[in-house]
Write an enzyme that holds these catalytic residues in place. Structure first.
Site, PDB file in Angstrom:
ATOM      1  CG  MET A  26      46.002  35.495  46.496  1.00 11.67           C
ATOM      2  SD  MET A  26      46.925  34.132  47.201  1.00 11.67           S
ATOM      3  CE  MET A  26      46.112  34.003  48.774  1.00 11.67           C
ATOM      4  CB  CYS A  27      49.682  38.945  42.562  1.00  7.75           C
ATOM      5  SG  CYS A  27      49.359  40.078  43.936  1.00  7.75           S
TER       6      CYS A  27
END
Length: 266
Positions: free
Chosen positions: A1-2
């Site tokens: 994920m970011c």
């Protein structure tokens, strides 16, 4: 994920968050410590506020560590409020339009997380948008759709309520589609005055979120993971929390989806 970071307070150069710290956002793009994937190389973006009500925006598909323009802009641009994001795609092509932050008028938004089973409920969620908001969609990510839905749910006047109602709408759409609701929502958004953030997940494993104040300047930040340990005391935000930062202080309150139910088109 970011991974992402947002800052509010006295104006600083963007590089003070993006590049200068020992575990800066650029460093996190190649070596994140608190994410499932240590590499966030599917683009990046920065939204910053200056003398105009709407934010400036710079996004590209290169890994943040390899973009010399980002470092140059970071050395020159000062802002008292900005959002910065490095992307690890969980869906949607690697394109500039799919890079965060997303903007609309004076609002900016960025997200770490995902809507599970998004392709099965995407049409239902898009049907909830007005024609004008649907026309504003540029990319193909669940994150941008969440943002446009928030605008439609009254983001400008009720930030907490807008996120709460959209969260409920996503959960309801999943149930109507016959799939187990799976939403991870750790996001930051701003209208150029206040900075808001939310940490929530349907499975109680929301992506990480921290806040800190600065010892050497009037300011505070909210981040996916700490970018250094010098002069800051980092506070982990509990799951199911909503954060609002102003230049006067920070408030944190419990967050939950709204109880309203919708009849969603199949």
């Amino acid at each position: 994920m970011c991974r992402w970071a947002a800052d509010l307070g006295d104006a600083i150069f963007l590089e003070d968050v993006i590049a200068a710290p020992s575990h800066s956002l650029i460093a996190q793009s190649s070596h994140a410590r608190e994410a499932k994937s240590p590499t966030n190389a599917d683009g990046f973006g920065v939204a910053w506020y200056g003398d105009r009500p709407e934010p400036g925006l710079y996004r590209d598909i290169l890994p943040a560590w390899s973009d010399s323009n980002l470092r140059s802009l970071g050395r020159q641009i000062k802002s008292g409020l900005f959002l910065a994001h490095v992307r690890a795609s969980t869906g949607g092509a690697t394109s500039r339009l799919n890079c965060h932050p997303f903007t609309s008028g004076r609002w900016s938004f960025m997200h770490n997380g995902q809507i599970g089973g998004f392709e099965k409920i995407r049409r239902r969620l898009e049907n909830a948008l007005s024609d004008d908001l649907f026309d504003q969609l540029e990319g193909a990510t669940d994150s941008e759709l969440l943002f446009r839905l928030m605008i439609g749910e009254g983001l400008s006047s009720d930030p907490y309520g807008a996120v709460s109602r959209v969260t409920s709408r996503v959960i309801e759409a999943s149930r109507v589609a016959g799939i187990e609701p799976s939403l991870k929502l750790t996001a930051a958004f701003s209208d150029g005055e206040a900075l808001h953030a939310v940490r929530y997940a349907t499975d109680d494993h929301a992506p990480t979120l921290y806040t800190a104040a600065f010892a050497k300047r009037a300011g505070r930040c909210v981040v996916s993971e700490p970018f250094d340990r010098d002069g800051r005391i980092w506070r982990e935000i509990p799951q199911s929390s909503f954060v609002t930062m102003t230049r006067d202080g920070t408030s944190i309150r419990p967050f939950a989806p709204a109880t309203t139910r919708w009849a969603l088109a199949s």
